[in-house]
Design an enzyme around this catalytic site. Structure first.
Site, mmCIF file in Angstrom:
data_model
loop_
_atom_site.group_PDB
_atom_site.id
_atom_site.type_symbol
_atom_site.label_atom_id
_atom_site.label_comp_id
_atom_site.label_asym_id
_atom_site.label_seq_id
_atom_site.Cartn_x
_atom_site.Cartn_y
_atom_site.Cartn_z
ATOM 1 N N THR A 185 -10.269 -0.058 -9.347
ATOM 2 C CA THR A 185 -9.194 -0.875 -8.822
ATOM 3 C C THR A 185 -9.161 -2.063 -9.757
ATOM 4 O OG1 THR A 185 -9.707 -0.082 -6.621
ATOM 5 C CG2 THR A 185 -8.515 -2.156 -6.722
ATOM 6 N N ARG A 235 0.843 -1.194 0.000
ATOM 7 C CA ARG A 235 0.000 0.000 0.000
ATOM 8 C C ARG A 235 0.881 1.249 0.000
ATOM 9 N NH1 ARG A 235 -4.808 2.319 -1.275
ATOM 10 N NH2 ARG A 235 -6.067 3.039 0.494
ATOM 11 N N ASN A 290 -6.626 4.231 -7.108
ATOM 12 C CA ASN A 290 -7.828 4.814 -6.510
ATOM 13 C C ASN A 290 -8.846 5.138 -7.582
ATOM 14 O OD1 ASN A 290 -9.445 5.400 -4.315
ATOM 15 N ND2 ASN A 290 -8.739 7.503 -4.139
#
Length: 580
Positions: free
Chosen positions: A391, A114, A411
């Protein structure tokens, strides 16, 4: 029995044979053909399966398996190929999560790649002088971008579990970027729809539109020479090139030109993290899903724990009672999400409590069977003790016992809309996934709290939910989805469709979906929920909102005999499953 469901004990052939033994004439061939089979047919493979959101990536991953590569080799190769063929969601400028199940080692690991906030980020950076959240700042500026993690994360997976070199895994993506590929209709339509936003940036306009400013049309060749050069540098110098080499210099220069906070040091400091996945049990199946900073795994297990107390199979697929109970479980999970979830390196997430069967039983006791609970009456529970729409998800499994579930994103569709000049890839706008202001909704309407406030070097909360379900130690179901706040509930329904309703994998991903995220207080439904069911739900006090399709759950189911079946989600026109 509905033809959505996988037959358990009888099939049309056994019925026909029975009629022969009884001396009853069988139906005409044309009539028996109507009775046999299923409405949705999965792809089938003997030695492996790939399911991705783009047919070119699926073919590339299939070829890796066919040449002797394993599921991780195929997954990393597909991940880089999607960065070329599906730039609205595939990426090297974003980040994500990967789950890897290895039957031989009897382990499931989670790779957290992430994005992170830059070191100069601060809690109120997306607020105005009056302390109000300003959505444009967290979505469409250079400061909307977190430090990307995809290159480091995919390289880590390949190094730990793969057999290919990084250069070998990148070769197909480099070829697609350099030589180009034929534009599919979805690609052309997406760029046309996003043109007003994307053409504001010179570098973006140069990459995604023709020199005269016109749009690419379906069937035309699309080449990305700057992206090809970037991928070549990474192939030659390794993943740190992205974070410390020429690519890092290009990112830093892009930031400096536009007042962005991300620095060369932020890039150099980035590292992915291996985490322990969330684990739960549902009706005898072991469920593994992504741990925080994803909220997905915690709440998948939490909702399954609540729902295990009901006979969902007997209630029926998408009956009013089933949807009511799913919505009630969803409401309570999303209320807890707003209160407790964040980056575990910064906040104490009550993971053991959230995933506890005892806590689920407590919540279940609050659920009325005959009427809806208003969201205003639901607050975060007490789960002590402590312990996007664009996504893309793909699932890959091989016959050596390796399975990969991967979800990654920038995003929004096309992220921030900003291409790094000279590097050819889009920057994410994942900073919008932080709480710009506690209590203020993000782009998906999700409410955030203190646990997910902006802090330097912190990973923002995510809904991405790569999931692997095992039975008796063997890989059984590999799934996940895009869809912003709907990712968790989409994944939940694929798991329930298989385990509770006995669907084959294509039926499980094609079936109509519902979603409730606590706020707004409504059940979002897809087309395909019967009007009679809707009337029953409204009579129970639910507010329904029919909207566009949710998610794209590229999934794999491994049958007891070892056969691989793949379900490509029809909600994404380029989806493709291929068996080996």
């Amino acid at each position: 029995m509905s033809s959505l469901f996988r037959p358990r004990a009888r099939c049309w052939l056994s019925i026909t044979l029975s009629t022969l033994y009884l001396g009853i004439a069988p139906l005409a061939q044309a009539d028996s053909a109507i009775l046999e089979g299923e409405r949705f047919h999965p792809q089938v493979g003997e030695h492996g399966m790939v399911a991705t959101s783009h047919y070119l990536a699926s073919q590339i991953a299939h070829d890796v398996l066919a040449k002797g590569g394993n599921a991780v080799d195929a997954a990393v190769t597909a991940g880089f190929a999607l960065a070329v063929t599906q730039p609205r969601s595939g990426n090297i400028g974003g980040g994500g999560f990967m789950l890897i199940s290895d039957e031989q080692r009897d382990e499931v690991i989670a790779i957290d790649y992430r994005e992170k906030a830059p070191a100069a980020a601060y809690t109120t950076m997306f607020q105005n002088d009056q302390g109000e959240a300003v959505p444009k700042l967290s979505r469409f500026t250079h400061n909307a971008a977190g430090v990307p993690g995809t290159v480091a994360g995919l390289a880590l997976a390949l190094d730990k579990y793969g057999t290919l070199s990084l250069a070998e895994a990148l070769a197909p993506a480099i070829k697609l970027a350099e030589e180009g590929f034929e534009v599919p209709p979805r690609f052309a339509e997406g760029l046309a729809q996003a043109k007003d936003r994307l053409e504001q940036w010179d570098a973006t306009r140069k990459v995604f539109y023709k020199p005269d400013g016109s749009n690419y049309q379906a069937g035309e060749l699309f080449r990305q020479p700057d992206l090809a050069a970037t991928l070549k540098r990474i192939a030659a110098q390794g993943p740190r090139e992205f974070y410390e080499g020429e690519t890092a210099r290009l990112i830093s220069a892009e930031m400096q030109r536009h007042g962005g906070l991300m620095t060369a040091q932020d890039l150099a400091d980035y590292q992915p993290t291996i985490r322990k996945p969330v684990h739960g049990n549902y009706r005898g199946y072991d469920v593994y899903a992504m741990s925080p900073p994803s909220s997905g795994g915690a709440h998948i297990v939490q909702m399954l724990n609540i729902l295990e107390g009901y006979d969902i199979h007997a209630m029926g697929f998408n009956s009013a009672r089933t949807i009511h109970l799913m919505a009630e479980a969803m409401q309570r999970a999303y209320a807890d999400r707003a209160e407790y979830l964040g980056d575990p390196d910064f906040v104490d997430v009550p993971l053991a409590g959230l995933t506890s069967p005892a806590y689920a039983a407590e919540l279940r006791g609050e659920i009325p069977l005959d009427h809806a609970t208003p969201s205003a009456e639901i607050a975060a529970g007490n789960p002590l003790p402590y312990e996007s729409n664009e996504t893309t998800h793909f699932s890959i499994a091989d016959d050596s016992g390796l399975a990969v579930s991967n979800t990654y994103t920038i995003n929004f569709s096309y992220g921030s809309g900003i291409v790094v000049d000279g590097a050819g890839f889009l920057l994410n706008n994942e900073m919008d996934d932080f709480s710009a202001k506690p209590g203020a909704p993000n782009a998906y309407g999700l409410i955030g709290g203190e646990a997910n406030k902006i802090e330097p070097r912190k990973r923002m909360l995510s809904s991405m939910t790569p999931t692997i379900v095992k039975k008796d130690g063997k890989n059984f179901l590999i799934t996940g989805s895009p869809g912003g706040s709907r990712i968790i509930t989409t994944t939940l329904q694929v798991v329930m469709n298989v385990i509770d309703h006995g669907m084959n994998i294509q039926s499980a991903v094609s079936a109509p979906r519902i979603h409730h995220q606590w706020l707004p207080d409504e059940i979002r439904i897809e087309d395909g929920i019967s009007p009679d069911t809707q009337a029953l739900l409204e009579a129970m006090g639910h507010t329904l909102s029919q909207q566009e399709a949710m998610g794209a759950a590229q999934s794999i189911l491994i049958e007891p005999d070892g056969t691989f079946t793949g379900g490509a989600d029809p909600r994404r026109s380029t989806s493709s499953a291929m068996g080996l």
